[in-house]
Design a protein around this motif. Structure first.
Motif, PDB file in Angstrom:
ATOM      1  N   GLU A 195      36.979  20.248 -23.769  1.00 15.85           N
ATOM      2  CA  GLU A 195      36.479  21.577 -24.106  1.00 15.85           C
ATOM      3  C   GLU A 195      35.360  21.503 -25.138  1.00 15.85           C
ATOM      4  O   GLU A 195      34.391  22.272 -25.077  1.00 15.85           O
ATOM      5  N   VAL A 196      35.462  20.568 -26.057  1.00 12.77           N
ATOM      6  CA  VAL A 196      34.418  20.400 -27.065  1.00 12.77           C
ATOM      7  C   VAL A 196      33.141  19.887 -26.407  1.00 12.77           C
ATOM      8  O   VAL A 196      32.039  20.360 -26.703  1.00 12.77           O
ATOM      9  N   GLN A 252      37.724  15.698 -36.737  1.00 16.24           N
ATOM     10  CA  GLN A 252      39.006  15.860 -36.068  1.00 16.24           C
ATOM     11  C   GLN A 252      39.626  17.186 -36.502  1.00 16.24           C
ATOM     12  O   GLN A 252      39.606  17.541 -37.672  1.00 16.24           O
ATOM     13  N   PRO A 300      37.329  15.638 -26.973  1.00 16.49           N
ATOM     14  CA  PRO A 300      38.051  16.498 -26.016  1.00 16.49           C
ATOM     15  C   PRO A 300      37.116  17.234 -25.056  1.00 16.49           C
ATOM     16  O   PRO A 300      35.998  17.603 -25.424  1.00 16.49           O
ATOM     17  N   GLU A 346      41.097  21.633 -31.183  1.00 16.16           N
ATOM     18  CA  GLU A 346      40.067  21.555 -30.146  1.00 16.16           C
ATOM     19  C   GLU A 346      39.328  22.875 -29.975  1.00 16.16           C
ATOM     20  O   GLU A 346      38.102  22.892 -29.818  1.00 16.16           O
ATOM     21  N   ASP A 347      40.057  23.983 -30.016  1.00 21.23           N
ATOM     22  CA  ASP A 347      39.393  25.267 -29.807  1.00 21.23           C
ATOM     23  C   ASP A 347      38.448  25.606 -30.952  1.00 21.23           C
ATOM     24  O   ASP A 347      37.399  26.220 -30.744  1.00 21.23           O
ATOM     25  N   ARG A 383      36.793  23.331 -32.813  1.00 18.81           N
ATOM     26  CA  ARG A 383      35.631  22.456 -32.646  1.00 18.81           C
ATOM     27  C   ARG A 383      34.714  22.993 -31.541  1.00 18.81           C
ATOM     28  O   ARG A 383      33.486  22.993 -31.681  1.00 18.81           O
ATOM     29  N   ALA A 384      35.326  23.458 -30.465  1.00 16.41           N
ATOM     30  CA  ALA A 384      34.544  23.993 -29.351  1.00 16.41           C
ATOM     31  C   ALA A 384      33.776  25.247 -29.763  1.00 16.41           C
ATOM     32  O   ALA A 384      32.602  25.419 -29.419  1.00 16.41           O
TER      33      ALA A 384
END
Length: 267
Positions: free
Chosen positions: A122-123, A64, A120, A67-68, A70-71
């Motif tokens: 994006e990921v 967690q 998410p 998001e960006d 992780r992507a």
């Protein structure tokens, strides 16, 4: 040496401890997200990627967090996957930068991430874009589903993936007609990588048009040298005198590659 300096420096000149510096920032949850984003981007470079960095990228993509970030961690694994896939660990004197165990771990983790609908969007998109650099059976249905999605971002991911996974001729030809510039660009790249003869007229027209944007023109230059290598030289000849040096260089390189392809396949 800071990560920003590494970013602005040719990777072959990076110091021996560059991987350690990148790893330290990537794993530092107290570091600014912008720094960790840069670390994730740099970690995928073939000069430094190794098992430790690959593990850190997998952890970052799976845990967690922003998001960006992780992507970015997910997509950074793509080049190492492709290198390992193409090399296949057969030559002990020219092994990929990651171990075979790590290679399979990346494949399994990316599949798990993509299949988890709670991850998410994006990921999941970047996960699929990285995973296809080492094609597996599950990718075909994943790409079909992504392409059928009314969300253009998923369609963009699907067409990008078609550059690496075969069997999508009709979808690529359809995507060449897209009004979405990004999808159109990826379709040109995919048509070239797939050697789609049916795409020749469309892509060659991009070469001769004065209205073609630079990035799309560069993609078209690469594509025509693969689709019809024996005709590429004549088509690209005028670009050798182009005012943009990047286009001149791309044309020269494509003509050289086309000549090589023509020699390999004289028919």
């Amino acid at each position: 040496m800071s990560l920003k300096i590494l970013q602005d420096t040719e990777s072959w000149t990076w110091p021996e401890n560059a991987a350690e510096k990148i790893l330290a920032v990537l794993r530092d949850v107290q570091a600014p997200v912008s720094e960790r984003l840069l670390a994730a981007d740099l970690a995928g470079n073939s000069t430094v990627i190794n098992d430790a960095l690959a593990d850190a990228l997998l952890e970052t993509a799976s845990n967690q967090g922003p998001e960006d970030l992780r992507a970015q961690a997910a997509i950074a694994l793509g080049p190492a996957l492709e290198y390992a896939y193409l090399d296949d660990f057969e030559d002990p004197d020219d092994l990929p930068p990651i171990s075979e165990e790590t290679y399979h771990k990346i494949q399994e983790t990316l599949q798990k991430l993509f299949m988890d609908s709670s991850v998410p969007k994006e990921v999941r998109r970047r996960t699929l874009e990285a995973a296809v650099r080492s094609p597996q059976d599950w990718h075909i249905e994943a790409i079909r589903t992504a392409y059928a999605n009314p969300d253009d971002s998923w369609k963009l991911t699907a067409v990008f993936c078609m550059r690496f996974v075969r069997g999508f001729k009709d979808q690529i030809l359809e995507a060449l007609k897209s009004k979405n510039k990004d999808i159109h660009y990826e379709a040109v790249c995919a048509a070239g990588d797939s050697e789609l003869e049916e795409a020749w007229l469309h892509i060659s027209s991009l070469i001769t048009s004065k209205k073609t944007e630079k990035s799309l023109l560069l993609a078209a230059i690469d594509a025509v040298s693969i689709i019809r290598p024996r005709e590429a030289g004549l088509l690209l000849g005028d670009l050798i005198d182009h005012k943009d040096q990047d286009i001149v260089d791309a044309a020269y390189e494509a003509i050289s590659m086309a000549e090589g392809f023509a020699e390999i396949d004289p028919d």
